[in-house]
Motif scaffolding. Structure first.
Motif, short mmCIF file in Angstrom:
data_model
loop_
_atom_site.label_atom_id
_atom_site.label_comp_id
_atom_site.label_asym_id
_atom_site.label_seq_id
_atom_site.Cartn_x
_atom_site.Cartn_y
_atom_site.Cartn_z
N GLU A 123 0.74 -1.12 -0.16
CA GLU A 123 0.04 0.01 -0.08
C GLU A 123 0.81 1.41 0.09
N GLY A 124 0.45 2.39 -0.59
CA GLY A 124 1.20 3.61 -0.83
C GLY A 124 2.24 3.58 -1.88
N LYS A 125 2.49 2.50 -2.51
CA LYS A 125 3.54 2.56 -3.62
C LYS A 125 2.70 3.30 -4.81
N ARG A 126 3.34 3.98 -5.59
CA ARG A 126 3.05 4.92 -6.81
C ARG A 126 4.00 4.67 -7.63
N PHE A 127 3.57 4.40 -8.99
CA PHE A 127 4.20 4.13 -10.21
C PHE A 127 3.75 5.12 -11.44
N LEU A 128 4.49 5.26 -12.20
CA LEU A 128 4.34 5.79 -13.43
C LEU A 128 5.16 4.95 -14.63
N ILE A 129 4.02 4.30 -15.30
CA ILE A 129 4.61 3.08 -16.18
C ILE A 129 4.52 3.89 -17.71
N VAL A 130 5.43 3.82 -18.47
CA VAL A 130 5.50 4.23 -19.88
C VAL A 130 5.72 3.09 -20.78
N ILE A 131 4.70 3.00 -21.63
CA ILE A 131 4.74 1.97 -22.59
C ILE A 131 4.48 2.50 -23.98
N PRO A 132 5.63 2.72 -24.75
CA PRO A 132 5.60 2.96 -26.32
C PRO A 132 5.13 1.84 -27.02
N GLN A 133 4.12 2.07 -27.98
CA GLN A 133 3.94 1.07 -28.98
C GLN A 133 3.98 1.33 -30.42
N ILE A 134 4.15 0.63 -31.40
CA ILE A 134 4.07 0.54 -32.81
C ILE A 134 3.14 -0.40 -33.21
N GLY A 135 2.66 -0.36 -34.24
CA GLY A 135 1.34 -1.57 -34.81
C GLY A 135 0.90 -1.48 -36.24
N TYR A 136 0.17 -2.21 -36.47
CA TYR A 136 -0.63 -2.21 -37.94
C TYR A 136 -1.89 -2.82 -37.67
N THR A 137 -2.89 -2.24 -38.14
CA THR A 137 -4.28 -2.99 -38.19
C THR A 137 -4.88 -2.38 -39.77
N LEU A 138 -5.68 -3.23 -40.18
CA LEU A 138 -6.19 -2.83 -41.35
C LEU A 138 -7.18 -1.53 -41.45
N GLN A 139 -7.76 -1.37 -40.11
CA GLN A 139 -8.57 -0.17 -39.58
C GLN A 139 -7.51 1.02 -39.69
N THR A 140 -6.25 0.96 -39.11
CA THR A 140 -5.46 2.22 -38.85
C THR A 140 -4.26 2.15 -40.08
N GLN A 141 -3.97 1.13 -40.54
CA GLN A 141 -2.60 1.14 -41.06
C GLN A 141 -1.80 1.35 -40.10
N LEU A 142 -0.33 1.71 -40.29
CA LEU A 142 0.57 1.89 -39.28
C LEU A 142 0.06 2.72 -38.14
N LEU A 143 0.46 2.44 -36.81
CA LEU A 143 0.16 3.25 -35.86
C LEU A 143 1.26 3.53 -34.81
N ALA A 144 1.36 4.53 -34.14
CA ALA A 144 2.10 4.80 -33.05
C ALA A 144 1.58 5.38 -31.80
N ALA A 145 2.02 4.82 -30.71
CA ALA A 145 1.28 5.10 -29.60
C ALA A 145 2.04 5.14 -28.19
N TYR B 208 -11.97 9.68 -36.32
CA TYR B 208 -11.77 8.46 -36.62
C TYR B 208 -12.37 7.92 -37.59
N PRO B 209 -11.62 8.12 -39.02
CA PRO B 209 -12.34 7.65 -40.23
C PRO B 209 -12.32 6.07 -40.38
N GLN B 210 -13.51 5.49 -40.65
CA GLN B 210 -13.36 4.01 -40.79
C GLN B 210 -14.66 3.58 -41.69
N ALA B 211 -14.46 2.35 -42.08
CA ALA B 211 -15.64 1.66 -42.92
C ALA B 211 -16.72 1.16 -42.10
N THR B 212 -17.99 1.26 -42.73
CA THR B 212 -19.00 0.63 -42.05
C THR B 212 -19.60 -0.24 -43.21
#
Length: 414
Positions: free
Chosen positions: A72-94, A149-153
């Protein structure tokens, strides 16, 4: 329709605490971060990725995960960089920022923010939190999102196709969901909230023309749409660890009443009923049968098109593995999934799953459930944190009509 997603989980940077930070942030399920320590531990020693890195690269001085990280009382800051690809987004960075903490006698609380930009000029900024008070008397949740968020429906109902009548939609989106729940009995909560879904600059078109109706549905297809109203929540959750449950039951009901005097385009009511059950196959193996039922109903009125229940648009974005997001949409949705989770190595570093799901939405003309579409698949699990039992999930799913794809999550799908 093929969906590919690959995620790079970068260095977890410890800023605030002198203890090991917890790599426990499910990218698609930030609301599931509250957890209690597991009652039972594996008989054999368990290992995770930090143990492997420490053994293979001893000069990096990686601190192994241990139970002191949960004090109890512990606090953290977690930083997670991401790269990826989906058909919905193509390349992404986060970039994901997560701060877990725990008050006296309470489940783990978390505040998480994520910024994403994609090759399709899609941009997301999310701020999601789940905060438990002392002794779990109150639970405060927030889900705030700002998106372009452009997307297909593919239209409404189950008889749609990815080969014809596909409509491109472009819009901006603001979501503001918040709720306050109070404990009424052990593991049982009830409370109220307020939900806002605001879409603007909505454009619906294909190569030939613009659309003012999709599958004959005119609400929220062009211009602006608003759904705004209070919510009533009932929650039961006796899981020991909501990140990776080894047993227990989760039941959630949300009644939402959108009202014109609060800004809604139309007065309408909706109901969400969700149930998750985790059945241990044997204490020795630690294998689990996980069951998930997710059902969303429009009780009356006409929700805007983009607020209708749809594949992949549950709060965690995991509904319908095997299909692209938004594949099926309707006023009412029924969904069920079963997943068998098993260990591949004795140290729990590697595991696997096999799953099957089925979904259906009501047809626009008949307002009946007429067709059920299944999907099946399997995947691997890599233990990222042995204390919280957080896994990296890598799944491949096969749906109907040639639909298939690869799906990644940091954490279990449900």
């Amino acid at each position: 329709m093929k969906l590919l997603y690959c995620s790079f989980v970068g260095l977890l940077l410890l800023i605030v605490s002198d203890s090991t930070c917890l790599a426990q942030m499910p990218l698609s399920d930030t609301a599931a971060l509250s957890f209690r320590l597991p009652v039972t531990q594996s008989v054999s020693p368990t290992r995770d990725v930090a143990d492997l890195v420490s053994r293979w690269f001893p000069r990096l001085h990686i601190t192994p995960h241990d139970s002191a990280s949960l004090h109890e009382g512990k606090r953290f800051l977690i930083v997670i960089p991401q790269i990826g690809y989906t058909l919905q987004t193509q390349l992404l960075a986060a970039v994901l920022l997560n701060t877990p903490f725990r008050r006296s006698g309470a489940n783990m609380s978390t505040i998480s923010t994520q910024l994403t930009y994609t090759q399709n000029n899609q941009a997301f900024l999310t701020a999601i939190s789940q905060i438990w008070s002392r002794n779990n008397r109150f639970l405060w949740t927030n889900d705030w999102r700002l998106m372009h968020y452009p997307q297909a429906t593919y239209g409404l109902g189950m008889y749609t196709s990815t080969d014809r009548r596909v409509v491109d939609m472009d819009y901006a989106y603001l979501r503001m969901y918040q709720s306050l729940l109070r404990q009424l009995a052990p593991n049982f909560y009830a409370g109220i909230g307020y939900h806002l879904d605001l879409h603007w600059n909505i454009e619906s078109y294909n190569a030939f023309r613009e659309f003012t109706r999709i599958s004959g549905y005119p609400y929220g297809v062009q211009g602006r749409s608003v759904s705004s109203g209070p919510t009533l929540h009932i929650l039961y959750d006796n899981r020991q660890n909501s990140i990776n449950p080894t047993g227990g039951l989760y039941a959630n009901a949300v009644l939402r009443s959108n009202m014109e005097f609060l800004g809604s385009d139309d007065t309408y009511q909706s109901l969400l009923l969700e149930l998750r059950k985790y059945i241990p196959i044997s204490l020795q193996s630690g294998n689990i049968l996980a069951l998930w039922s997710y059902n969303s109903f429009t009780l009356d009125g006409n929700p805007p098109f983009l607020d209708l229940p749809s594949t992949g648009w549950d709060s965690n974005g995991n509904l319908g593995r095997g299909f692209i997001q938004g594949r099926f949409r309707g006023k009412n949705l029924l969904y069920a999934e079963a997943e068998y989770r098993f260990h591949i190595t004795d140290d729990r570093l590697l595991g696997g799953v096999i799953f099957a799901n089925a979904q259906t939405v009501t047809e626009q003309a008949s307002r009946q459930f007429e067709k059920v579409v299944p999907a099946v698949g399997g995947g691997l699990r890599i233990r990222m944190n042995k204390i919280s039992r957080t896994n990296l999930s890598i799944d491949y799913g096969f749906g109907m009509d040639g639909s298939h794809g690869l799906f990644f999550n940091l954490g279990e799908v449900f």
